[in-house]
Design an enzyme around this catalytic site. Structure first.
Site: not given
Length: 316
Positions: A22, A117
């Site tokens: 990532k 989230d």
């Protein structure tokens, strides 16, 4: 197709293990790494649970601005699966997924961490049926009394009503509202509350659950943004009409997750003890979850060449 959690798949040349990379976004940073990435790294280094994505290390590429988080590799995320599956998940499979999410959340919440989230695109699944909570860029630790935090968190479709109405003190209850939205989405095979704006999102919630008031939500009338909205008068809870086939235990669980009053909302521990997971159809075992090689191959073919790379081990 929605974006995947990782930017690249790579092979660790030391262990021969497939990992996910990532990339830390540095576009607007002039003085080092973004605060959100530092928070994510700090939190993930402390977390070790089978249902939380694993941060193995941080590596630097050829340039200092090329920083990557090396994560445990998961073959798919639930959002892209839901968009491309020919046959929806069965109720037994839905229970298997949600139980794993709840176990990961119980672990997080016991460490006083709010994810902030949760959504289907931040839930990853391996080919062995293991579900992992990912993307901790908005996650925060909290204490008592809770400190004010911005309510502009959680993707709109999964955002709890207290956030929409401007509450700045946040607890694990905002994650649990999102779990209710995810459970309902998996059961209905489509998003439950797909609002196009904050006022539309509030209206969809009221249509589904009825108009909140002081009796069911003490302090509701004093929330910062209540005076800015004129809520429709809707006295009914329509969850049973939305899910007429769902068992009484399943409806109880959804209602518990969708309590307007955050203090009365179900905790992860409450949910794990729900009779819904003890009745038929029983949750399937993770290893019996379906795999999706055709979807994975299609996704791999649609990405640009060069995403298969070899990662050199290094120190942050």
């Amino acid at each position: 197709m929605r974006p995947m959690f990782c930017d690249y798949r790579a092979r660790d040349t030391v262990t021969d293990e497939t990992v996910a990379l990532k990339k830390v976004r540095m576009d607007n940073e002039k003085e080092g790494m973004p605060v959100s990435s530092l928070r994510e790294i700090t939190l993930l280094l402390e977390l070790h649970h089978p249902n939380i994505v694993e941060l193995k290390e941080v590596v630097v590429g050829n340039h200092l601005e090329s920083i990557f988080l090396v994560m445990g590799y998961c073959e798919q995320d639930l959002a892209s699966l839901l968009e491309n599956m020919q046959t929806p998940f069965s109720e037994a499979q839905v229970k298997c997924i949600i139980l794993q999410v709840l176990r990961g959340l119980q672990y997080l919440h016991e460490k006083y961490i709010i994810h902030r989230d949760l959504k289907v695109s931040n839930l990853l699944m391996t080919d062995k049926g293991c579900v992992k909570i990912a993307d901790f860029g908005l996650a925060r630790t909290y204490g008592m009394p809770p400190k004010p935090m911005t309510p502009k968190v959680v993707t709109l479709w999964y955002r709890a009503p207290e956030l929409l109405l401007g509450m700045t003190t946040q607890t694990t209850s905002i994650d649990m509202w999102a779990v209710g939205c995810i459970l309902a989405e998996l059961l209905a095979h489509k998003p439950l509350l797909p609002g196009t704006s904050e006022i539309h999102q509030i209206d969809l919630i009221v249509q589904l659950l009825g108009t909140p008031n002081e009796n069911i939500w003490p302090g509701f009338s004093k929330l910062p943004l209540v005076s800015q909205y004129t809520l429709r008068k809707q006295p009914y809870n329509n969850l049973k009409h939305k899910f007429p086939w769902l068992s009484e235990a399943g409806l109880r669980l959804l209602n518990f997750l969708f309590m307007y009053d955050p203090k009365k909302r179900a905790t992860a521990k409450d949910c794990l003890e729900s009779s819904y997971f003890k009745e038929k159809p029983l949750p399937c075992e993770p290893e019996l979850m379906p795999t999706f090689p055709h979807h994975r191959n299609k996704r791999a073919a649609s990405t640009s060449t060069g995403t298969e790379s070899q990662a050199k081990r290094g120190k942050p």
